[in-house]
Design a protein around this motif. Structure first.
Motif, PDB file in Angstrom:
ATOM      1  N   UNK A  96      48.360  34.320  35.724  1.00 28.65           N
ATOM      2  CA  UNK A  96      48.054  35.757  35.633  1.00 28.65           C
ATOM      3  C   UNK A  96      48.470  36.318  34.281  1.00 28.65           C
ATOM      4  N   UNK A  97      49.668  35.957  33.812  1.00 29.58           N
ATOM      5  CA  UNK A  97      50.164  36.454  32.527  1.00 29.58           C
ATOM      6  C   UNK A  97      49.267  35.971  31.387  1.00 29.58           C
ATOM      7  N   UNK A  98      48.765  34.758  31.498  1.00 30.19           N
ATOM      8  CA  UNK A  98      47.893  34.207  30.457  1.00 30.19           C
ATOM      9  C   UNK A  98      46.465  34.754  30.529  1.00 30.19           C
ATOM     10  N   UNK A  99      46.164  35.520  31.555  1.00 35.85           N
ATOM     11  CA  UNK A  99      44.831  36.097  31.683  1.00 35.85           C
ATOM     12  C   UNK A  99      43.842  35.219  32.421  1.00 35.85           C
ATOM     13  N   UNK A 100      44.350  34.212  33.108  1.00 33.33           N
ATOM     14  CA  UNK A 100      43.491  33.328  33.899  1.00 33.33           C
ATOM     15  C   UNK A 100      43.524  33.753  35.360  1.00 33.33           C
ATOM     16  N   UNK A 101      42.636  33.190  36.149  1.00 28.41           N
ATOM     17  CA  UNK A 101      42.698  33.394  37.592  1.00 28.41           C
ATOM     18  C   UNK A 101      43.958  32.705  38.106  1.00 28.41           C
ATOM     19  N   UNK A 102      44.598  33.285  39.095  1.00 26.82           N
ATOM     20  CA  UNK A 102      45.797  32.670  39.670  1.00 26.82           C
ATOM     21  C   UNK A 102      45.381  31.770  40.833  1.00 26.82           C
ATOM     22  N   UNK A 103      44.749  30.675  40.466  1.00 21.12           N
ATOM     23  CA  UNK A 103      44.097  29.821  41.457  1.00 21.12           C
ATOM     24  C   UNK A 103      44.722  28.432  41.596  1.00 21.12           C
ATOM     25  N   UNK A 104      45.874  28.195  40.991  1.00 24.97           N
ATOM     26  CA  UNK A 104      46.462  26.857  41.028  1.00 24.97           C
ATOM     27  C   UNK A 104      46.568  26.357  42.462  1.00 24.97           C
ATOM     28  N   UNK A 105      46.114  25.131  42.673  1.00 27.69           N
ATOM     29  CA  UNK A 105      46.214  24.494  43.977  1.00 27.69           C
ATOM     30  C   UNK A 105      45.081  24.820  44.926  1.00 27.69           C
ATOM     31  N   UNK A 106      44.082  25.547  44.451  1.00 32.87           N
ATOM     32  CA  UNK A 106      42.984  25.927  45.333  1.00 32.87           C
ATOM     33  C   UNK A 106      41.655  25.284  44.948  1.00 32.87           C
ATOM     34  N   UNK A 107      41.618  24.519  43.872  1.00 28.57           N
ATOM     35  CA  UNK A 107      40.359  23.900  43.427  1.00 28.57           C
ATOM     36  C   UNK A 107      39.847  22.934  44.482  1.00 28.57           C
ATOM     37  N   UNK A 108      38.561  22.991  44.692  1.00 28.05           N
ATOM     38  CA  UNK A 108      37.931  22.109  45.663  1.00 28.05           C
ATOM     39  C   UNK A 108      36.900  21.250  44.937  1.00 28.05           C
ATOM     40  N   UNK A 109      37.384  20.237  44.238  1.00 33.19           N
ATOM     41  CA  UNK A 109      36.568  19.277  43.491  1.00 33.19           C
ATOM     42  C   UNK A 109      35.972  19.816  42.199  1.00 33.19           C
ATOM     43  N   UNK A 110      36.030  21.121  41.956  1.00 37.33           N
ATOM     44  CA  UNK A 110      35.478  21.677  40.725  1.00 37.33           C
ATOM     45  C   UNK A 110      36.316  22.873  40.289  1.00 37.33           C
ATOM     46  N   UNK A 111      36.455  23.011  38.974  1.00 38.90           N
ATOM     47  CA  UNK A 111      37.166  24.156  38.404  1.00 38.90           C
ATOM     48  C   UNK A 111      36.494  24.520  37.085  1.00 38.90           C
ATOM     49  N   UNK A 112      36.167  25.794  36.930  1.00 33.99           N
ATOM     50  CA  UNK A 112      35.526  26.230  35.697  1.00 33.99           C
ATOM     51  C   UNK A 112      36.513  26.869  34.718  1.00 33.99           C
ATOM     52  N   UNK A 113      37.793  26.745  34.991  1.00 34.32           N
ATOM     53  CA  UNK A 113      38.833  27.289  34.113  1.00 34.32           C
ATOM     54  C   UNK A 113      39.270  26.198  33.128  1.00 34.32           C
TER      55      UNK A 113
END
Length: 64
Positions: free
Chosen positions: A32-49
């Protein structure tokens, strides 16, 4: 990335009170601080970050 490295990164970003947080919670705060989505640990085979420094760890974390 080891928890000690994650805490050091959080400290460098000005995040305080990192103890007591899980690895997932702390990384999400950093994201969040870096301006990214706070999605760590939720990727389901694909991540566009692609610029997220935790991207590789995230996939390993999900598999565990």
């Amino acid at each position: 990335m080891k928890m000690q490295e994650i805490r050091a990164k959080a400290k460098a970003l000005g995040i305080k009170n990192t103890y007591g947080l899980t690895k997932e919670e702390l990384i999400q705060r950093i994201q969040r601080v870096e301006g990214n989505f706070d999605c760590f640990g939720t990727a389901n085979e694909y991540c566009d970050q692609f610029q997220c420094c935790f991207r590789d760890d995230c996939f390993r974390f999900v598999k565990d």
